[in-house]
Design a protein around this motif. Structure first.
Motif: not given
Length: 171
Positions: A133-142
């Motif tokens: 979840h943390a990686f995804d939110r950074v990689a996809t802008r939220g």
């Protein structure tokens, strides 16, 4: 919050399944309709038909960020199915190995032409949910990757339909 590991969507394209399959199963063409992929280089200079075991490097972009993925075709059924898994990533070359995702395209004959179903599966099963979840939110802008890919799939399918249908049918 548990992760969603698979998302898919479908669209009807007014073209025969064999013709849609021919375009989608050519990794170099994916950049013609994907909002993120810029195309691919097939290893070994293999021209023509993509087969199980075909390896290709996909070039991708998201905003100003660019990266390359290594992919291997895992299933082909002419006019019915094309699947590949993404198993390495890097900036210029895919140097970091590991399970990333599987992409699948199914082609079903319908009276109007072909129902194309695109499916993304998150293969990062060993990642703890909080880390993903943390990686995804950074990689996809939220966003989660599932939500992000749901939008990408919808865009890809609309672009594919627009690119393949005769101009007179898309009005």
């Amino acid at each position: 919050m548990p992760r969603t590991f698979t998302v898919s969507d479908s669209i009807v394209v007014h073209v025969r399944p064999a013709d849609v399959y021919r375009h989608v199963s050519d990794p170099a063409r994916m950049g013609d309709w994907s909002p993120e992929n810029l195309g691919a280089t097939v290893h070994g200079g293999a021209a023509g038909e993509t087969r199980v075991g075909t390896v290709f490097d996909g070039r991708n972009k998201r905003g100003a960020f660019r990266w390359t993925t290594r992919c291997t075709v895992t299933a082909v059924e002419k006019g019915r199915l094309f699947r590949f898994r993404v198993h390495a990533i890097g900036i210029r070359r895919p140097r970091i190995p590991g399970p990333i995702a599987t992409w699948e395209y199914r082609f079903e004959s319908v009276p109007e032409g072909t129902r194309v179903t695109e499916t993304w599966t998150d293969d990062r099963r060993s990642w703890p949910d909080f880390a993903a979840h943390a990686f995804d939110r950074v990689a996809t802008r939220g966003h989660t990757f599932a939500d992000f890919q749901r939008r990408n799939i919808s865009t890809t399918l609309r672009n594919l339909k627009k690119a393949l249908e005769p101009a007179s049918d898309s009005a």
